[in-house]
Design a protein around this motif. Structure first.
Motif, mmCIF file in Angstrom:
data_model
loop_
_atom_site.group_PDB
_atom_site.id
_atom_site.type_symbol
_atom_site.label_atom_id
_atom_site.label_comp_id
_atom_site.label_asym_id
_atom_site.label_seq_id
_atom_site.Cartn_x
_atom_site.Cartn_y
_atom_site.Cartn_z
ATOM 1 N N PHE A 1 0.842 -1.185 0.000
ATOM 2 C CA PHE A 1 0.000 0.000 0.000
ATOM 3 C C PHE A 1 0.876 1.234 0.000
ATOM 4 N N ALA A 2 0.339 2.316 -0.470
ATOM 5 C CA ALA A 2 1.083 3.573 -0.458
ATOM 6 C C ALA A 2 1.319 4.005 0.985
ATOM 7 N N ARG A 3 2.525 4.479 1.247
ATOM 8 C CA ARG A 3 2.864 4.925 2.589
ATOM 9 C C ARG A 3 2.145 6.217 2.902
ATOM 10 N N SER A 4 1.567 6.312 4.106
ATOM 11 C CA SER A 4 0.895 7.546 4.511
ATOM 12 C C SER A 4 1.733 8.375 5.467
ATOM 13 N N VAL A 5 2.542 7.703 6.280
ATOM 14 C CA VAL A 5 3.418 8.409 7.217
ATOM 15 C C VAL A 5 4.768 7.739 7.193
#
Length: 382
Positions: free
Chosen positions: A367-371
């Motif tokens: 998944f795309a990193r959010s933090v």
């Protein structure tokens, strides 16, 4: 569309039509009274004009009830007869009002060739007006304007506006149907999600129960204590599955990645498979449940389809990769569970990749990193 959705759509459209009836009928009545009052020079003039006005009011009321075609023919005949009588006998230039209203509303539900029917209506209004020249030859300009030009132009304008209004109701109907279809699709998607979750719980548990019972059967004569422990764990597993199924039914179930990881390690160990877990970073909470689903489905597939001797599990902040050996053939096997899971991962903004190379099968989800999460490589091996 279901029968219930169709009824709701028709009810919505009916409310709009009734609103139109309440807002449009008063000015329509005023116009009807004006036509009769202005063009009636004797009491019998009113008797001649009244049927055309009545036909217009009747078809308008039926239009608001979406029942135009039942009264279209008789109303057209009545209003169509009033116009020539009014133009030729009572000298009523506004006698076209009835056929103008009836014709424009009847065109909202025509047979096939709406253009031809509209042209016939306009031509009829103009031709009857032109017939006035037979009895009033001395004032041609007045006849051209009062009996031909104005009635024809007004009929065209009213017809166009009526058809535009009908198109508005069509758009409302289409929007309502689209909204209902979206609601039905949402229900279907929820049912599919529920079915997938139920498959994950029941299918996974049954396969594990099968393995543990087979192990207990082998140990019952040689290692009674171990066999009892396996049976106790099987009982606990079935009880936990019942709890999870109940939580799923009441939308209370949340998957725990740490518990799934520990469960996978225990299952692989029970099957004689070596496991190595590498944690590269702390897993983000927002993707933990989906990664747990990926791990559960992959664990079940390895135990069911592969003859694995070792499994490597790598966890990152927003992804997981599971690699196992013991895969027969050169092409990845078809597994419906992974296909359904790929869609769920995609819905969550991630990507599920399945690869097979040199006897190893890799299942990875990312998944795309959010933090930004601090990395701390750590390995656990069994």
């Amino acid at each position: 569309m279901t029968a219930r959705s169709l009824r709701i759509t028709e009810a919505t459209q009916g409310r709009l039509r009734r609103l139109n009836l309440m807002t449009t009928l008063p000015p329509l009545l005023i116009a009807a009274a004006f036509v009769v009052a202005v063009d009636s020079h004797a009491w019998w003039h009113a008797v001649i004009l009244a049927p055309g006005v009545l036909a217009a009011l009747v078809i308008f009321e039926r239009w608001t009830a979406d029942d135009v075609m039942r009264v279209a023919l008789p109303c057209t005949i009545v209003a169509g007869a009033v116009w020539p009588v009014g133009a030729l006998v009572t000298a009523s230039p506004n006698a076209y009002w009835g056929i103008c209203t009836v014709g424009s509303l009847a065109l909202t539900r025509p047979p096939r060739h709406r253009g031809l029917v509209a042209a016939a209506l306009f031509g009829y209004v103009a031709a009857v007006g032109a017939a006035r020249l037979l009895v009033d030859r001395d004032d041609v300009p007045k006849v051209l304007i009062t009996y031909i030009l104005i009635p024809t132009v007004v009929t065209v304008v009213v017809t166009v506006l009526t058809l535009l209004g009908e198109r508005f109701y069509d758009i409302v109907r289409e929007l309502e149907q689209s909204r209902k279809r979206e609601a039905e699709l949402a229900v279907i998607r929820e049912r599919v999600r529920f079915a997938n979750d139920l498959h994950d719980i029941q299918g996974h548990t049954l396969h594990v129960v099968k393995l543990k019972l087979a192990l207990a059967q082998r140990l019952v004569s040689g290692d009674t204590d171990r066999a009892k422990r396996e049976l106790h764990e099987t009982y606990a597993l079935v009880s936990d599955t019942i709890t999870q199924t109940r939580e799923l039914a009441y939308a209370q179930r949340r998957l725990n990645l740490s518990a799934e990881l520990e469960n996978a390690k225990n299952l692989f160990e029970a099957a004689g498979i070596r496991v190595r877990v590498t944690r590269e970073a702390e897993v983000e909470t927002r993707v933990s449940e989906l990664l747990g689903l990926v791990l559960r489905e992959t664990t079940t597939n390895i135990l069911r389809h592969a003859q694995a001797t070792q499994v490597r599990i790598t966890l990152s902040a927003s992804g997981i990769a599971i690699v196992n050996d013991g895969v027969p053939g050169d092409a990845p096997p078809e597994m419906k569970g992974l296909a359904a899971l790929r869609q769920r991962v995609a819905d969550g903004g991630g990507d599920l990749v399945v690869e097979q190379e040199k006897g190893e099968f890799t299942t990875s989800a990312s998944f795309a990193r959010s933090v930004t999460t601090s990395s701390y490589p750590r390995e656990e091996a069994r």
